[in-house]
Write an enzyme that holds these catalytic residues in place. Structure first.
Site, PDB file in Angstrom:
ATOM      1  N   GLU A  11       0.847  -1.203   0.000  1.00  0.00           N
ATOM      2  CA  GLU A  11       0.000   0.000   0.000  1.00  0.00           C
ATOM      3  C   GLU A  11       0.876   1.243   0.000  1.00  0.00           C
ATOM      4  O   GLU A  11       1.878   1.297   0.715  1.00  0.00           O
ATOM      5  CB  GLU A  11      -0.900  -0.007   1.247  1.00  0.00           C
ATOM      6  CG  GLU A  11      -1.811   1.216   1.323  1.00  0.00           C
ATOM      7  CD  GLU A  11      -2.851   1.091   2.427  1.00  0.00           C
ATOM      8  OE1 GLU A  11      -3.539   0.055   2.501  1.00  0.00           O
ATOM      9  OE2 GLU A  11      -2.958   2.037   3.221  1.00  0.00           O
ATOM     10  N   GLY A 104     -14.676   5.799   5.021  1.00  0.00           N
ATOM     11  CA  GLY A 104     -13.754   6.885   5.345  1.00  0.00           C
ATOM     12  C   GLY A 104     -14.047   7.413   6.733  1.00  0.00           C
ATOM     13  O   GLY A 104     -15.109   7.147   7.313  1.00  0.00           O
ATOM     14  N   HIS A 143     -13.466  -1.961  15.059  1.00  0.00           N
ATOM     15  CA  HIS A 143     -13.461  -0.567  14.604  1.00  0.00           C
ATOM     16  C   HIS A 143     -13.764   0.345  15.800  1.00  0.00           C
ATOM     17  O   HIS A 143     -14.661   0.059  16.596  1.00  0.00           O
ATOM     18  CB  HIS A 143     -14.516  -0.378  13.498  1.00  0.00           C
ATOM     19  CG  HIS A 143     -14.456   0.986  12.884  1.00  0.00           C
ATOM     20  ND1 HIS A 143     -15.226   2.034  13.337  1.00  0.00           N
ATOM     21  CD2 HIS A 143     -13.679   1.486  11.893  1.00  0.00           C
ATOM     22  CE1 HIS A 143     -14.937   3.123  12.613  1.00  0.00           C
ATOM     23  NE2 HIS A 143     -14.006   2.807  11.739  1.00  0.00           N
ATOM     24  N   LYS A 159     -21.285  -6.265   4.939  1.00  0.00           N
ATOM     25  CA  LYS A 159     -20.399  -5.709   3.892  1.00  0.00           C
ATOM     26  C   LYS A 159     -19.982  -6.808   2.914  1.00  0.00           C
ATOM     27  O   LYS A 159     -19.953  -6.590   1.704  1.00  0.00           O
ATOM     28  CB  LYS A 159     -19.177  -5.056   4.562  1.00  0.00           C
ATOM     29  CG  LYS A 159     -18.243  -4.374   3.620  1.00  0.00           C
ATOM     30  CD  LYS A 159     -17.478  -3.210   4.248  1.00  0.00           C
ATOM     31  CE  LYS A 159     -16.527  -3.554   5.351  1.00  0.00           C
ATOM     32  NZ  LYS A 159     -15.771  -2.379   5.830  1.00  0.00           N
ATOM     33  N   GLN A 170      -7.055  -3.744   9.120  1.00  0.00           N
ATOM     34  CA  GLN A 170      -6.312  -2.650   9.751  1.00  0.00           C
ATOM     35  C   GLN A 170      -5.028  -3.242  10.318  1.00  0.00           C
ATOM     36  O   GLN A 170      -4.968  -4.455  10.578  1.00  0.00           O
ATOM     37  CB  GLN A 170      -7.194  -2.073  10.873  1.00  0.00           C
ATOM     38  CG  GLN A 170      -6.610  -0.925  11.653  1.00  0.00           C
ATOM     39  CD  GLN A 170      -6.308   0.265  10.768  1.00  0.00           C
ATOM     40  OE1 GLN A 170      -5.348   0.217   9.996  1.00  0.00           O
ATOM     41  NE2 GLN A 170      -7.098   1.309  10.874  1.00  0.00           N
ATOM     42  N   GLN A 206       6.261   7.658  13.611  1.00  0.00           N
ATOM     43  CA  GLN A 206       5.224   6.632  13.473  1.00  0.00           C
ATOM     44  C   GLN A 206       4.719   6.201  14.846  1.00  0.00           C
ATOM     45  O   GLN A 206       3.519   6.024  15.038  1.00  0.00           O
ATOM     46  CB  GLN A 206       5.820   5.401  12.791  1.00  0.00           C
ATOM     47  CG  GLN A 206       5.534   5.274  11.323  1.00  0.00           C
ATOM     48  CD  GLN A 206       6.222   4.002  10.835  1.00  0.00           C
ATOM     49  OE1 GLN A 206       7.437   3.872  10.944  1.00  0.00           O
ATOM     50  NE2 GLN A 206       5.464   3.086  10.316  1.00  0.00           N
TER      51      GLN A 206
END
Ligand code: FAD
Length: 285
Positions: A11, A104, A143, A159, A170, A206
């Site tokens: 990614e 989002g 989440h 979903k 994640q 990070q």
């Protein structure tokens, strides 16, 4: 696709500066040599005006210059149906037929009404053109907005039933969270491939971001590394890479469907990890 059909993907995110953009092109050129199954390009939420110059531009480069399948991230809470159709048309024009459908993150600004949740977008894309491969996000550590784990699973199942072909997790730092999540998915008959999202933590910024924003639990072993090497950039990088490799070796050995590496646009780190794990993706067991 790797020979035992485990997926290895990367990614990247579109930078906001010209210098960052040139750097990303070099990064992508370098990632190409690692022959990933796909490279995904993130997209800022509420980015409709700039999407052609950011996500679509880099996904086009990946797909059509590097000839590696690209996945375009598409967060849609701030988009309406007409805008999503326009984006899908632009992607289709460039033969980018893989989309990571997202809601989002929601800011203070009011969202649009068409895509309240990612599952609304998944269904819309599949109804619009079923030849799009649609991926979805999932959260081994739940989440942050979910009232509980059960409701998170309930909506994840929705979903997938709406048409998600694959899921990407994640980031997580404790593989047991992933295995537990994977088992619960199987019980809930969520049967699509789940790619494990791995982020090598290689610098202090990070760490600070993680500690501030992330609800992902940090295992004691990981916290020890952060504490011990926080002020020693080279040691922290080496330890962070080793930690990610350790996670990946364990996941691949346990037959994960795939690994999605959050590269943070750092090809050196990706290459270093790849050199230690690539042979694991080539074994037929
Ligand atoms: P959803 O699946 O819609 O879930 C959001 C919340 O709503 C969850 O708590 C869920 O349980 C709940 N929910 C779902 N359906 C319902 C329903 N019907 N009724 C009530 N509650 C419901 N963000 C970006 O802006 N750009 C990116 O490029 C990006 N890439 C990402 C890549 C990955 C692999 C991951 C894991 C996340 C990414 N994100 C990105 C972050 C993501 O947008 C946020 O985590 C966001 O808060 C949730 O998006 P989602 O698509 O998972 O939402």
């Amino acid at each position: 696709m790797t020979s035992d059909s485990k997926i290895l993907s990367f990614e990247v995110f579109p930078p906001t500066t010209q210098v960052g953009s040139s750097h990303l092109v070099k990064t992508l050129d370098s990632l190409r040599a690692l022959s990933p199954d796909f490279i995904s390009v993130t997209c800022s939420n509420n980015n409709y005006e700039n999407i052609a110059d950011t996500t679509i531009k880099f996904a086009d480069y990946v797909n059509n210059t590097l000839n590696i399948p690209a996945v375009a991230h598409l967060p849609a809470a701030y988009l309406d149906k007409t805008q999503v159709i326009e984006i899908l048309e632009r992607l289709r024009e460039k033969q980018i037929m893989k989309v990571l459908a997202l809601r989002g993150d929601i800011s203070d600004e009011a969202t649009k009404k068409d895509f309240k949740y990612a599952s609304d977008l998944v269904k819309f894309i599949k109804d619009y053109d079923s030849s799009f491969e649609v991926l979805g996000a999932c959260y081994p550590d739940v989440h942050p907005e979910s009232i509980n784990r059960i409701s998170d699973f309930h909506y994840l199942k929705e979903k997938v039933d709406s048409g998600s072909d694959k899921l990407i997790t994640q980031l997580f730092f404790d593989n047991n969270s992933f295995y537990d999540f994977q088992e619960r998915c199987a019980i809930a008959e969520i049967n699509v491939p789940i790619l494990a999202g791995i982020m090598p933590v290689i610098n202090r910024n990070q760490i600070l971001r993680l500690l501030k924003n992330c609800n992902t639990p940090l295992p004691a072993k990981f916290i020890r590394i952060l504490e011990k090497y926080e002020h020693n950039p080279v040691a922290l990088r080496d330890a962070g890479i080793a930690y990610a490799i350790d996670q990946i070796v364990n996941l691949v050995t346990e037959d994960v469907a795939g690994i999605h590496l959050y590269t943070m646009n750092n090809s050196e780190t990706a290459r270093s990890i790849h050199s230690s794990i690539s042979s694991l993706f080539k074994i037929n067991t």
